[in-house]
Design an enzyme around this catalytic site. Structure first.
Site, PDB file in Angstrom:
ATOM      1  N   HIS A 165      -7.183   8.251  -5.561  1.00 40.99           N
ATOM      2  CA  HIS A 165      -6.347   7.051  -5.436  1.00 40.99           C
ATOM      3  C   HIS A 165      -7.195   5.797  -5.586  1.00 40.99           C
ATOM      4  O   HIS A 165      -6.863   4.885  -6.365  1.00 40.99           O
ATOM      5  CB  HIS A 165      -5.644   7.057  -4.074  1.00 40.99           C
ATOM      6  N   GLU A 166      -8.291   5.730  -4.832  1.00 38.04           N
ATOM      7  CA  GLU A 166      -9.109   4.524  -4.849  1.00 38.04           C
ATOM      8  C   GLU A 166      -9.804   4.330  -6.193  1.00 38.04           C
ATOM      9  O   GLU A 166      -9.883   3.206  -6.694  1.00 38.04           O
ATOM     10  CB  GLU A 166     -10.127   4.576  -3.707  1.00 38.04           C
ATOM     11  N   HIS A 169      -7.618   2.726  -8.787  1.00 36.33           N
ATOM     12  CA  HIS A 169      -7.521   1.263  -8.767  1.00 36.33           C
ATOM     13  C   HIS A 169      -8.474   0.674  -9.803  1.00 36.33           C
ATOM     14  O   HIS A 169      -8.180  -0.367 -10.405  1.00 36.33           O
ATOM     15  CB  HIS A 169      -7.858   0.716  -7.375  1.00 36.33           C
ATOM     16  N   TYR A 180      -2.187  -8.150  -7.705  1.00 37.21           N
ATOM     17  CA  TYR A 180      -2.007  -7.406  -6.458  1.00 37.21           C
ATOM     18  C   TYR A 180      -1.076  -8.145  -5.494  1.00 37.21           C
ATOM     19  O   TYR A 180      -1.467  -8.558  -4.406  1.00 37.21           O
ATOM     20  CB  TYR A 180      -3.366  -7.145  -5.819  1.00 37.21           C
ATOM     21  N   GLU A 189      -0.344  -0.014  -6.540  1.00 39.61           N
ATOM     22  CA  GLU A 189      -0.529   1.007  -5.513  1.00 39.61           C
ATOM     23  C   GLU A 189       0.107   2.339  -5.922  1.00 39.61           C
ATOM     24  O   GLU A 189      -0.448   3.409  -5.692  1.00 39.61           O
ATOM     25  CB  GLU A 189       0.064   0.537  -4.185  1.00 39.61           C
ATOM     26  N   ASP A 266       1.029  -7.957   3.624  1.00 42.67           N
ATOM     27  CA  ASP A 266       0.598  -6.948   2.638  1.00 42.67           C
ATOM     28  C   ASP A 266       0.937  -7.394   1.233  1.00 42.67           C
ATOM     29  O   ASP A 266       1.371  -6.619   0.392  1.00 42.67           O
ATOM     30  CB  ASP A 266       1.242  -5.589   2.960  1.00 42.67           C
ATOM     31  N   HIS A 271       2.090  -1.806  -0.273  1.00 42.48           N
ATOM     32  CA  HIS A 271       1.977  -0.416   0.174  1.00 42.48           C
ATOM     33  C   HIS A 271       3.320   0.168   0.596  1.00 42.48           C
ATOM     34  O   HIS A 271       3.424   1.374   0.846  1.00 42.48           O
ATOM     35  CB  HIS A 271       1.009  -0.298   1.360  1.00 42.48           C
TER      36      HIS A 271
END
Length: 404
Positions: A165-166, A169, A180, A189, A266, A271
């Site tokens: 996942h990271e 990005h 973002y 995300e 956020d 998210h």
């Protein structure tokens, strides 16, 4: 680099903010420390973005793992494992090293992509960051993993989909660079969740109907009532616990949550609302069947490449529909499945839209158009300069030049 300069974390801020309300000082302190560390990295990334960042090109896969030894300063960490070194004894280091490798192999094997930037960018991972750090993040250059506080979260390297996942990005940043915040941020995300899940499924050889479609299924302690951080199959059902609250993700546009476009909100709920495109991808993969990294994965991958900073849910849905037509044929099973999947989450695909032409472009076409655009921009500047000179001549600003 996107103007928001956000550090992309796997644990959403609403969970950490909920932990700040805990009556347990250990849980409350760990949450505060995690939020403060993330804020500091966000500030550092904003400063670095002003100077630009050129990846260190390695050519092929090159992984390096550093041990932060529970410190918070990355450049004081110790190198503990590099590409081709003997298998590390520290299980956290080994999981980070292997997870980076599986993610690299996935992108290389499935999409012929050389690392997350497509040009062989080295993959650096930092483990044992801070003490009781309840998160893992991509800061634009490196992957950083916390060990968790042992009360709510455990070692974040235990979830392969968290690692993938990271790193994804990074893929998104080097292609669409989705801003973002609001829908583009939620899409950012979601793309990380989609490919994070695909890396896990690919490494296990799972079909779509065999996968759990959970993100971070291994990061909670047994004390927490929850399966994972997010569920792509059933958004809003991943966890329900007094300590961290209830999963707020929607799976349909009717339940879209518009949060403030601030750090506390956020950035518009990136998210939270990511559950909608997450669910669309799950429905697509389930309806097509087989391996989700094949047709569904390729449609999403090419659609990310065709997106821009401001792409929202509607634009991305349209792009995936037209991209499915380009890849598998107009009216194909895959294209019909894409349209149906978005329809089930409340987004009606535009059969004819401005994104159709972009989605139909090959990479070479896009490069040619971009090059032509740059030439036209240069010509426009030259014409503007000539107009200025002519105006100055007419006003007699150059008396030594005789009028003809």
């Amino acid at each position: 680099m996107n103007a928001r300069c956000s550090v992309s974390c796997i644990v959403p801020p609403h969970i950490l903010q909920k932990l700040l309300e805990s009556t347990d000082p250990q849980i409350r302190g760990a949450a505060l420390g995690s939020l403060l560390a993330t804020t500091r990295f966000r500030a550092e990334r904003r400063i670095l973005s002003e100077f630009g960042f050129t990846p260190n090109i390695a050519g092929g896969m090159r992984r390096t793992i550093y041990d932060c030894q529970h410190g918070r300063v990355l450049n004081k960490s110790v190198r503990v494992c590099g590409e081709g070194d003997a298998s590390p004894k520290d299980p956290t280091v080994k999981r980070a090293y292997d997870g980076l490798g599986k993610t690299y192999d996935f992108y290389k094997t499935v999409f012929s992509r050389n690392s997350i930037d497509g040009r062989g960018m080295r993959l650096d991972g930092y483990v044992h960051f801070a003490r009781a750090y309840n998160n893992a993040f991509w800061n634009g250059r490196q992957m950083v993993f916390g060990d968790g506080d042992g009360r709510v979260f455990i070692d974040f390297t235990k979830s392969l989909d968290v690692i993938a996942h990271e790193l994804t990005h990074g893929f998104t940043e080097f292609t669409a660079n989705l801003a973002y915040h609001n829908q583009s941020g939620a899409l950012n995300e979601s793309i990380s969740d989609v490919f994070g899940s695909l890396v896990k499924q690919w490494s296990l050889g799972q079909r779509a109907d065999e996968a759990d479609w959970l993100i971070g299924a291994e990061v909670f302690t047994p004390d927490i009532q929850g399966d994972a951080l997010r569920s792509m199959k059933e958004p809003g059902t991943a966890y329900n616990d007094p300590t961290i609250g209830r999963d707020p993700q929607p799976g349909h546009m009717d339940d879209y949550k518009q949060s403030p476009d601030t750090e506390e909100g956020d950035w518009g709920g990136v998210h939270i609302n990511s559950g909608i495109p997450n669910h669309a991808f799950y429905i697509l993969a389930a309806n097509i069947g087989g391996h989700a990294w094949e047709a569904p994965g390729h449609i999403w991958y090419e659609s990310v490449k065709a997106s821009t900073e401001t792409t929202d849910f509607q634009e991305f849905a349209d792009t995936t529909f037209h991209m499915a037509g380009r890849l598998y044929g107009a009216g194909s099973v895959e294209q019909k499945a894409v349209r149906a999947a978005w329809g089930e989450v409340g987004i009606r695909v535009n059969l004819v839209s401005g994104v159709a032409a972009r989605a139909a472009m090959t990479a070479d076409d896009a490069d040619s158009v971009a090059a032509l655009g740059r030439k036209l921009e240069g010509l426009a500047k030259q014409v503007s300069a000539l107009k200025t000179e002519v105006a100055q001549l007419k006003e007699g600003r150059y008396p030594d030049i005789a009028e003809t």
